[in-house]
Write a protein that holds these residues in place. Structure first.
Motif, PDB file in Angstrom:
ATOM      1  N   HIS A 183       1.251  -1.164   0.402  1.00  0.00           N
ATOM      2  CA  HIS A 183      -0.135   0.249   0.016  1.00  0.00           C
ATOM      3  C   HIS A 183       0.819   1.328   0.091  1.00  0.00           C
ATOM      4  O   HIS A 183       0.688   2.067  -0.398  1.00  0.00           O
ATOM      5  CB  HIS A 183      -1.021  -0.046   1.190  1.00  0.00           C
ATOM      6  CG  HIS A 183      -2.322  -1.650   0.742  1.00  0.00           C
ATOM      7  ND1 HIS A 183      -2.085  -1.929   0.179  1.00  0.00           N
ATOM      8  CD2 HIS A 183      -1.395  -1.994   2.195  1.00  0.00           C
ATOM      9  CE1 HIS A 183      -3.128  -2.708   0.357  1.00  0.00           C
ATOM     10  NE2 HIS A 183      -2.621  -3.276   1.628  1.00  0.00           N
TER      11      HIS A 183
ATOM     12  N   HIS B  58      -6.687  -3.314   3.024  1.00  0.00           N
ATOM     13  CA  HIS B  58      -6.079  -1.944   3.659  1.00  0.00           C
ATOM     14  C   HIS B  58      -5.649  -2.163   1.616  1.00  0.00           C
ATOM     15  O   HIS B  58      -4.804  -0.773   2.539  1.00  0.00           O
ATOM     16  CB  HIS B  58      -5.036  -2.132   3.712  1.00  0.00           C
ATOM     17  CG  HIS B  58      -5.573  -2.480   5.283  1.00  0.00           C
ATOM     18  ND1 HIS B  58      -4.911  -3.567   5.895  1.00  0.00           N
ATOM     19  CD2 HIS B  58      -5.896  -2.048   6.473  1.00  0.00           C
ATOM     20  CE1 HIS B  58      -5.267  -4.003   7.229  1.00  0.00           C
ATOM     21  NE2 HIS B  58      -6.146  -2.975   7.603  1.00  0.00           N
TER      22      HIS B  58
ATOM     23  N   CYS C  66       1.903  -0.132   7.277  1.00  0.00           N
ATOM     24  CA  CYS C  66       1.242   0.387   6.282  1.00  0.00           C
ATOM     25  C   CYS C  66      -0.151   1.871   6.397  1.00  0.00           C
ATOM     26  O   CYS C  66       0.096   2.381   6.306  1.00  0.00           O
ATOM     27  CB  CYS C  66      -0.451  -0.267   5.485  1.00  0.00           C
ATOM     28  SG  CYS C  66      -1.224  -1.354   6.349  1.00  0.00           S
TER      29      CYS C  66
ATOM     30  N   CYS D 154       5.755  -5.550   6.051  1.00  0.00           N
ATOM     31  CA  CYS D 154       4.977  -5.981   6.826  1.00  0.00           C
ATOM     32  C   CYS D 154       5.575  -5.922   8.015  1.00  0.00           C
ATOM     33  O   CYS D 154       4.630  -6.249   9.159  1.00  0.00           O
ATOM     34  CB  CYS D 154       3.691  -7.497   6.323  1.00  0.00           C
ATOM     35  SG  CYS D 154       2.812  -6.679   4.640  1.00  0.00           S
TER      36      CYS D 154
ATOM     37  N   CYS E  72       3.039  -7.694  11.124  1.00  0.00           N
ATOM     38  CA  CYS E  72       1.781  -7.001  11.808  1.00  0.00           C
ATOM     39  C   CYS E  72       1.054  -8.820  12.040  1.00  0.00           C
ATOM     40  O   CYS E  72      -0.334  -8.245  12.001  1.00  0.00           O
ATOM     41  CB  CYS E  72       1.262  -6.074  10.694  1.00  0.00           C
ATOM     42  SG  CYS E  72       0.009  -5.675  10.004  1.00  0.00           S
TER      43      CYS E  72
ATOM     44  N   ASN F 222      -3.308  -1.434  12.033  1.00  0.00           N
ATOM     45  CA  ASN F 222      -4.806  -1.014  11.956  1.00  0.00           C
ATOM     46  C   ASN F 222      -4.998  -2.498  12.311  1.00  0.00           C
ATOM     47  O   ASN F 222      -6.899  -2.068  12.610  1.00  0.00           O
ATOM     48  CB  ASN F 222      -5.086  -0.901  10.383  1.00  0.00           C
ATOM     49  CG  ASN F 222      -4.484  -2.071  10.120  1.00  0.00           C
ATOM     50  OD1 ASN F 222      -3.417  -3.499  10.596  1.00  0.00           O
ATOM     51  ND2 ASN F 222      -3.654  -2.205   8.448  1.00  0.00           N
TER      52      ASN F 222
HETATM   53  S1  SF4 Z   1      -0.178  -6.589   6.804  1.00  0.00           S
HETATM   54 FE1  SF4 Z   1      -0.093  -5.223   7.571  1.00  0.00          FE
HETATM   55  S2  SF4 Z   1       1.434  -3.969   7.002  1.00  0.00           S
HETATM   56 FE2  SF4 Z   1       0.858  -5.649   5.781  1.00  0.00          FE
HETATM   57  S3  SF4 Z   1      -0.548  -4.934   4.551  1.00  0.00           S
HETATM   58 FE3  SF4 Z   1      -1.466  -6.354   5.560  1.00  0.00          FE
HETATM   59  S4  SF4 Z   1      -2.239  -4.880   7.703  1.00  0.00           S
HETATM   60 FE4  SF4 Z   1      -0.685  -3.490   6.247  1.00  0.00          FE
END
Ligand code: SF4
Lengths: 417, 170
Positions: free
Chosen positions: A101, A121, A297, A357, A360, A379
């Protein structure tokens, strides 16, 4: 009758007059895949009998979720994606380039675009005025092949902003607050459209944080109109020529309007295990934290690292609290090195992870232990999200994350700034 | 798919079952091995699910089922486990679309009126559920015509294989 941003973009891209509730077939400007959902999309693409991509120069594959790969089977998935990119001519971002993203925002998204990504996302690009939304593998496969997708034109909520953030408060606190109000399913199938006088004072990084989390209220998109901030961001990315003005009409019809004053927001935290379980940080103070994660992100941009480095400079992380930092892209990492943020962060005891990422989604690079608590700038805090259903995840801003890393417990950043 | 009447037993889960609870990211290395991946479906929230489920059962959920990630795998593993339809009070947007794209009926109704283990009969054509255990009849909300057409063909991939494009006019 005036049109909302969503209706305007979808009218333009479906070559018709799109109104909330209609179903349209729309041209897609960018389709992207990531490494954990992409392989299924490609299998479905092949199973459908498609051989070529409608717009190979506008189809991108990102290796970001398991990057570098922690597992043999994921390495094989990466190899599969690389060979598909070679066969079809779509561009592939290798491991270490950054989160999809962030790279879409830096390099592709423009006002008025339609963007489909195999990741929820994908809504992040709404900050640039793109109608960007996440879809599953089947839909993404078909969008790759046809260069089109079907969309139900969403009803819109207008979120009218006024005021400026007080010291220590930022976009993350605002979006957590808003999700606490709307709840995790309060905007299901809807567009969140941001407007009002307060918009002009939100930089692109803040807008990206806000648009990114629209999906946590169930929304299909989180849209910003385009303005000077948009233009300056695009120009700085050498994409000034892709700017175009984009605003909702005066008399556009909104299903709901919410007025919010940014000056009244305080640092917020989302408690386990649901994003809409939001409290002011002052009411969650003192919760012991074993890991702080700054990145993703949502909050892995230069401005986020600047805030964290500003707080951590000359201080040390608490001895019982690990501090992980993952810049959202290679560009962010390079600039953060140049400006000295990375030295401040590592001198305070932080571990810098490759752009991507990282911790996350619970695959690698910071999986939590049983009973551990993590304060993350991501998030999502769903149970099991960071690799362990017996762990607790708290979501907050980079400032709160940095302050909490020093104290070893949830801390109001205004106390240390 | 036309005039489909399905009979089966309800397996209930609660509200806000995220895709991270259905199939967590820590199993991402099994995503190209769907039968292996399916062994872990719902294990963090309903550990007995894989041993209880039998072919034709219905998964009955509360509010906002399937929120979170776009991973279609979350839907595929439920289908692979033998579930023949999902009933929920409400469903997150991407998950709903994934369900239709995989050609499995997903019906929205008041699932508070269904208890774990109830025998149900579902009519997917006119959209109602009869709870054979309690005798209660529930009506379900309609899905848009394009989505029904995709469902009728058994999902998006079979639909596109057949038609090569979206056949649709406003
Ligand atoms: S894993 Fe986390 S950092 Fe990666 S795209 Fe999904 S929400 Fe965003």
């Amino acid at each position: 009758m005036g049109k909302t941003l969503a209706e305007k973009i979808l009218s333009d891209k479906s070559h018709g007059d799109a109104k909330a509730g209609d179903i349209v077939i729309a041209d897609v400007d960018l389709v992207f895949l990531q490494d954990t959902t992409g392989p299924l999309a490609i299998k479905q693409f092949k199973e459908s009998g498609f051989e070529s991509i409608a717009k190979p120069q506008r189809a991108i594959i990102f290796l970001d979720h398991a990057a570098p790969s922690p597992h043999r089977q994921l390495s094989n998935d990466h190899a599969f994606l690389r060979s598909f990119a070679k066969e079809t001519g779509c561009f592939l971002y290798e491991v270490g380039s950054g989160v999809c993203h962030q790279l879409v925002a830096e390099n592709f998204a423009s006002p008025g675009d339609i963007i489909v990504g195999s990741d929820s996302h994908a809504v992040t690009a709404g900050a640039l005025g793109a109608f960007a939304t996440g879809m599953g593998s089947s839909d993404t496969a078909v969008a790759l092949a046809l260069g089109k997708t079907w969309l139900r034109v969403p009803e819109s909520f207008l979120i009218a902003l006024d005021g400026t953030f007080p010291k220590g408060v930022d976009a993350k606190d605002f979006i957590l607050y808003l999700i606490g109000q709307i709840r995790a399913d309060g905007a299901t199938y809807k567009a969140l459209e941001f407007g009002g006088q307060g918009l002009a004072r939100l930089n692109m990084s803040q807008r990206l944080t806000i648009a990114n989390m629209a999906v946590e209220a169930g929304a299909k998109v989180g849209l910003f109109p385009s303005d000077n901030v948009t233009f300056r961001f695009l120009a700085a990315q050498s994409r000034g020529d892709s700017y175009r003005p984009l605003h909702p009409d005066d008399h556009a019809e909104y299903e709901q309007t919410m007025h919010l004053n940014l000056a009244q927001i305080e640092p917020m935290v989302s408690l386990p295990h649901s994003v809409d379980n939001v409290l002011p940080v002052s009411k969650a103070k003192g919760v012991k934290i074993q890991q702080v994660f700054i990145g993703t992100c949502t909050n892995g941009r230069l401005e986020d690292l600047a805030i964290a480095a500003g707080i951590l400079q000359g201080r040390k992380r608490h001895p019982d609290t690990r501090l992980l930092i993952a810049p959202a892209s290679r560009q962010v990492l390079a600039q953060a090195i140049e400006r000295g943020y990375i030295s401040s962060l590592i001198e305070s005891g932080g571990v810098v992870l490759p752009p991507g990422c990282a911790a996350c989604l619970g695959l690698h690079q910071g999986v939590l232990g049983d009973g551990e608590a993590c304060l993350s700038t991501a998030n999502r805090n769903f149970r099991g999200r960071m690799g362990n259903p017996e762990a607790m995840i708290y979501l907050a801003s980079p400032a709160t994350a940095a302050a909490s890393a020093i104290a070893g417990e949830i801390t109001d950043p205004r106390e240390v700034m | 798919m036309a005039n489909a009447v399905l009979r089966g037993r309800a397996i209930k889960v609660g509200d806000n079952i995220s895709t991270d609870l259905i199939i967590p990211g820590r199993f991402a290395h099994l995503r190209s091995n769907l039968p292996e991946l399916a062994k872990h479906v719902l294990e963090d929230t309903l550990p007995t699910f894989t041993s209880r489920v039998s072919h034709g059962d219905f998964l009955v959920a509360g509010e906002n089922f399937g929120l979170g990630s776009s991973r279609e795998h979350a839907f595929v593993v439920i289908k692979t486990s033998g579930v023949s339809a999902i009933l929920a009070k409400s469903v997150a947007r991407i998950f709903f679309r994934n369900a239709i794209n995989q050609g499995l009926p997903i019906l929205l109704c008041d699932t508070d009126r269904i208890s774990d283990g109830d025998e149900l009969e579902i009519n997917t054509t006119d959209g109602h559920v009869t709870n054979l255990t309690s005798g209660i009849r529930l009506s379900c909300s309609k899905i848009p015509p394009l989505m029904s057409a995709i469902l009728e063909e058994g999902g998006l991939i079979p639909y596109i294989k057949k038609h090569k494009e979206f056949l649709f006019q406003n």
